[in-house]
Design a protein around this motif. Structure first.
Motif, PDB file in Angstrom:
ATOM      1  N   SER A   1      -0.838  38.358  27.001  1.00 42.34           N
ATOM      2  CA  SER A   1      -1.539  37.154  26.546  1.00 42.34           C
ATOM      3  C   SER A   1      -0.679  35.898  26.653  1.00 42.34           C
ATOM      4  O   SER A   1      -1.148  34.804  26.370  1.00 42.34           O
ATOM      5  N   ARG A   2       0.558  36.028  27.056  1.00 42.31           N
ATOM      6  CA  ARG A   2       1.461  34.885  27.127  1.00 42.31           C
ATOM      7  C   ARG A   2       1.303  34.154  28.467  1.00 42.31           C
ATOM      8  O   ARG A   2       0.994  34.758  29.490  1.00 42.31           O
ATOM      9  N   SER A   3       1.567  32.848  28.447  1.00 39.38           N
ATOM     10  CA  SER A   3       1.556  32.077  29.680  1.00 39.38           C
ATOM     11  C   SER A   3       2.783  32.426  30.507  1.00 39.38           C
ATOM     12  O   SER A   3       3.718  33.086  30.026  1.00 39.38           O
ATOM     13  N   SER A   4       2.813  31.971  31.748  1.00 40.61           N
ATOM     14  CA  SER A   4       3.949  32.271  32.615  1.00 40.61           C
ATOM     15  C   SER A   4       5.255  31.771  32.010  1.00 40.61           C
ATOM     16  O   SER A   4       6.258  32.494  31.950  1.00 40.61           O
ATOM     17  N   THR A   5       5.254  30.531  31.543  1.00 37.30           N
ATOM     18  CA  THR A   5       6.472  29.955  30.957  1.00 37.30           C
ATOM     19  C   THR A   5       6.900  30.731  29.724  1.00 37.30           C
ATOM     20  O   THR A   5       8.094  31.009  29.526  1.00 37.30           O
ATOM     21  N   GLU A   6       5.942  31.116  28.900  1.00 41.16           N
ATOM     22  CA  GLU A   6       6.258  31.878  27.688  1.00 41.16           C
ATOM     23  C   GLU A   6       6.843  33.237  28.039  1.00 41.16           C
ATOM     24  O   GLU A   6       7.772  33.708  27.384  1.00 41.16           O
ATOM     25  N   VAL A   7       6.314  33.871  29.076  1.00 36.53           N
ATOM     26  CA  VAL A   7       6.821  35.179  29.487  1.00 36.53           C
ATOM     27  C   VAL A   7       8.276  35.074  29.917  1.00 36.53           C
ATOM     28  O   VAL A   7       9.120  35.875  29.509  1.00 36.53           O
ATOM     29  N   PHE A   8       8.602  34.072  30.742  1.00 38.00           N
ATOM     30  CA  PHE A   8       9.973  33.909  31.222  1.00 38.00           C
ATOM     31  C   PHE A   8      10.935  33.646  30.073  1.00 38.00           C
ATOM     32  O   PHE A   8      12.029  34.213  30.002  1.00 38.00           O
ATOM     33  N   LYS A   9      10.527  32.779  29.139  1.00 34.51           N
ATOM     34  CA  LYS A   9      11.406  32.434  28.023  1.00 34.51           C
ATOM     35  C   LYS A   9      11.501  33.573  27.015  1.00 34.51           C
ATOM     36  O   LYS A   9      12.577  33.882  26.495  1.00 34.51           O
ATOM     37  N   PHE A  10      10.373  34.235  26.766  1.00 34.04           N
ATOM     38  CA  PHE A  10      10.334  35.329  25.802  1.00 34.04           C
ATOM     39  C   PHE A  10      11.186  36.513  26.264  1.00 34.04           C
ATOM     40  O   PHE A  10      11.809  37.200  25.453  1.00 34.04           O
ATOM     41  N   ALA A  11      11.216  36.735  27.574  1.00 34.05           N
ATOM     42  CA  ALA A  11      11.926  37.901  28.107  1.00 34.05           C
ATOM     43  C   ALA A  11      13.407  37.877  27.774  1.00 34.05           C
ATOM     44  O   ALA A  11      14.038  38.930  27.646  1.00 34.05           O
TER      45      ALA A  11
ATOM     46  N   SER B   1      25.131  31.718  21.092  1.00 33.60           N
ATOM     47  CA  SER B   1      23.819  31.070  21.015  1.00 33.60           C
ATOM     48  C   SER B   1      23.648  29.989  22.075  1.00 33.60           C
ATOM     49  O   SER B   1      22.548  29.796  22.616  1.00 33.60           O
ATOM     50  N   SER B   2      24.731  29.282  22.393  1.00 36.30           N
ATOM     51  CA  SER B   2      24.637  28.225  23.404  1.00 36.30           C
ATOM     52  C   SER B   2      24.307  28.803  24.778  1.00 36.30           C
ATOM     53  O   SER B   2      23.429  28.291  25.492  1.00 36.30           O
ATOM     54  N   GLU B   3      24.987  29.893  25.142  1.00 35.65           N
ATOM     55  CA  GLU B   3      24.721  30.524  26.425  1.00 35.65           C
ATOM     56  C   GLU B   3      23.319  31.130  26.454  1.00 35.65           C
ATOM     57  O   GLU B   3      22.621  31.069  27.472  1.00 35.65           O
ATOM     58  N   GLN B   4      22.910  31.704  25.327  1.00 38.42           N
ATOM     59  CA  GLN B   4      21.574  32.287  25.272  1.00 38.42           C
ATOM     60  C   GLN B   4      20.501  31.225  25.486  1.00 38.42           C
ATOM     61  O   GLN B   4      19.523  31.447  26.206  1.00 38.42           O
ATOM     62  N   GLN B   5      20.696  30.062  24.872  1.00 39.54           N
ATOM     63  CA  GLN B   5      19.743  28.974  25.058  1.00 39.54           C
ATOM     64  C   GLN B   5      19.732  28.507  26.513  1.00 39.54           C
ATOM     65  O   GLN B   5      18.680  28.172  27.065  1.00 39.54           O
ATOM     66  N   GLY B   6      20.920  28.499  27.125  1.00 37.69           N
ATOM     67  CA  GLY B   6      20.995  28.102  28.530  1.00 37.69           C
ATOM     68  C   GLY B   6      20.206  29.028  29.434  1.00 37.69           C
ATOM     69  O   GLY B   6      19.483  28.579  30.335  1.00 37.69           O
ATOM     70  N   TRP B   7      20.330  30.343  29.192  1.00 36.33           N
ATOM     71  CA  TRP B   7      19.578  31.310  29.984  1.00 36.33           C
ATOM     72  C   TRP B   7      18.079  31.172  29.745  1.00 36.33           C
ATOM     73  O   TRP B   7      17.274  31.254  30.672  1.00 36.33           O
ATOM     74  N   GLN B   8      17.698  30.947  28.486  1.00 31.78           N
ATOM     75  CA  GLN B   8      16.279  30.760  28.184  1.00 31.78           C
ATOM     76  C   GLN B   8      15.727  29.534  28.922  1.00 31.78           C
ATOM     77  O   GLN B   8      14.629  29.572  29.474  1.00 31.78           O
ATOM     78  N   GLN B   9      16.506  28.472  28.930  1.00 31.47           N
ATOM     79  CA  GLN B   9      16.069  27.255  29.611  1.00 31.47           C
ATOM     80  C   GLN B   9      15.992  27.457  31.119  1.00 31.47           C
ATOM     81  O   GLN B   9      15.091  26.932  31.783  1.00 31.47           O
ATOM     82  N   LEU B  10      16.942  28.243  31.653  1.00 31.79           N
ATOM     83  CA  LEU B  10      16.918  28.521  33.086  1.00 31.79           C
ATOM     84  C   LEU B  10      15.679  29.331  33.455  1.00 31.79           C
ATOM     85  O   LEU B  10      14.983  29.024  34.435  1.00 31.79           O
ATOM     86  N   PHE B  11      15.380  30.369  32.672  1.00 32.17           N
ATOM     87  CA  PHE B  11      14.189  31.180  32.935  1.00 32.17           C
ATOM     88  C   PHE B  11      12.924  30.343  32.796  1.00 32.17           C
ATOM     89  O   PHE B  11      12.031  30.398  33.653  1.00 32.17           O
ATOM     90  N   ALA B  12      12.845  29.571  31.703  1.00 37.78           N
ATOM     91  CA  ALA B  12      11.651  28.751  31.480  1.00 37.78           C
ATOM     92  C   ALA B  12      11.530  27.673  32.554  1.00 37.78           C
ATOM     93  O   ALA B  12      10.434  27.385  33.046  1.00 37.78           O
ATOM     94  N   GLY B  13      12.655  27.075  32.939  1.00 32.66           N
ATOM     95  CA  GLY B  13      12.624  26.049  33.983  1.00 32.66           C
ATOM     96  C   GLY B  13      12.165  26.607  35.319  1.00 32.66           C
ATOM     97  O   GLY B  13      11.426  25.942  36.061  1.00 32.66           O
ATOM     98  N   PHE B  14      12.586  27.820  35.626  1.00 36.45           N
ATOM     99  CA  PHE B  14      12.146  28.459  36.865  1.00 36.45           C
ATOM    100  C   PHE B  14      10.625  28.638  36.856  1.00 36.45           C
ATOM    101  O   PHE B  14       9.952  28.374  37.854  1.00 36.45           O
ATOM    102  N   ALA B  15      10.091  29.065  35.715  1.00 35.36           N
ATOM    103  CA  ALA B  15       8.644  29.259  35.609  1.00 35.36           C
ATOM    104  C   ALA B  15       7.902  27.939  35.771  1.00 35.36           C
ATOM    105  O   ALA B  15       6.901  27.858  36.490  1.00 35.36           O
ATOM    106  N   MET B  16       8.393  26.899  35.103  1.00 35.34           N
ATOM    107  CA  MET B  16       7.694  25.612  35.148  1.00 35.34           C
ATOM    108  C   MET B  16       7.809  24.942  36.509  1.00 35.34           C
ATOM    109  O   MET B  16       6.854  24.330  37.006  1.00 35.34           O
ATOM    110  N   ALA B  17       8.980  25.061  37.155  1.00 34.34           N
ATOM    111  CA  ALA B  17       9.207  24.358  38.410  1.00 34.34           C
ATOM    112  C   ALA B  17       8.693  25.129  39.623  1.00 34.34           C
ATOM    113  O   ALA B  17       8.249  24.528  40.598  1.00 34.34           O
TER     114      ALA B  17
END
Length: 256
Positions: free
Chosen positions: A171-181, A193-209
């Motif tokens: 039920s999640r959107s593409s961006t949510e799936v990438f970030k949630f994973a 936590s800083s590195e984890q946020q970076g990876w989340q942003q990279l995954f989410a950015g890949f989905a959005m872009a």
């Protein structure tokens, strides 16, 4: 349809063999052979490449009159300085064409290679996650570069939905799936936590872009190819990082 690399390689080999059998620039088959070489050069490197320019500039004859051309084309023999000059010019152009075909075949072999910091890395299942490569290799072989990025993103999303276990992820959107994973309760990446946020942003950015993009309008084939290769590298990084940390197939944190 764009010719495949295997077809182009075979055509270059055939043209090289036929070159050795050409009797001269006035033979009926010469123009057909030259037209095919021009087309193969265009297919491999483009009409503006230095190889195309060099081939078009080859001097296959010395000066010859229309009458001499007709005599030569019908198999007649000319005892003249012009005939000797034509033979010398043709032999020289024949050798240069042979070298150009060798260079063209070499360039074709590099079409699916990208420069790396330590040399040349082959673009195949040894440099891209194998299952991702299997998914897009058909597009790469026919040079459908503009389709590669989106298909790579679709493949990653399907993997992430599979790994994060349905039906929760469906039920999640593409961006949510990438970030949630790569969230703290799933395949968290990074040592803090800083590195984890970076990876989340990279995954989410890949989905959005990439995943959510309706399609990149790229100016030419070379640009589309560079973009596709860059996306494949990034997609392979995302998959590979999860597999490196959590195994293949990855095991969720709450399964440990």
């Amino acid at each position: 349809m764009t010719p495949t690399p295997d077809y182009l390689r075979s055509e270059i080999d055939d043209l090289a063999k036929e070159l050795d059998d050409l009797l001269g620039p006035f033979a009926p088959e010469f123009e057909y052979w030259r037209d095919r070489v021009n087309q193969v050069i265009k297919d491999v490197v483009g009409a503006k490449d230095v190889l195309a320019i060099r081939f078009s500039g080859l001097q296959w004859t010395s000066s010859a009159s229309p009458v001499q051309r007709r005599i030569a084309s019908t198999g007649g023999f000319m005892f003249s300085s012009t005939a000797i000059g034509n033979a010398v010019a043709f032999t020289r152009a024949q050798q240069e064409a042979r070298e150009l075909l060798k260079m063209l075949k070499w360039k074709l072999g590099r079409e699916y290679q990208v420069a790396g910091s330590s040399g040349t890395v082959l673009l195949d299942a040894t440099s891209i996650e194998p299952d991702l490569w299997d998914y897009v290799v058909g597009l790469v072989e026919i040079e459908q570069w503009e389709m590669v990025p989106r298909q790579a993103a679709v493949f990653i999303e399907d993997k992430l939905r599979e790994w994060t276990k349905p039906p929760e992820s469906q039920s999640r959107s593409s961006t949510e799936v990438f970030k949630f994973a790569v969230s703290e309760t799933k395949f968290a990446l990074g040592h803090n936590s800083s590195e984890q946020q970076g990876w989340q942003q990279l995954f989410a950015g890949f989905a959005m872009a990439i995943r959510n993009d309706a399609g990149h309008k790229l100016g030419d084939r070379a640009e589309a190819k560079r973009h596709a290769i860059a996306v494949l590298g990034t997609a392979s990084l995302l998959l590979g990082e999860i597999r490196h940390r959590y195994g293949d197939p990855p095991q969720l944190l709450d399964d440990h």
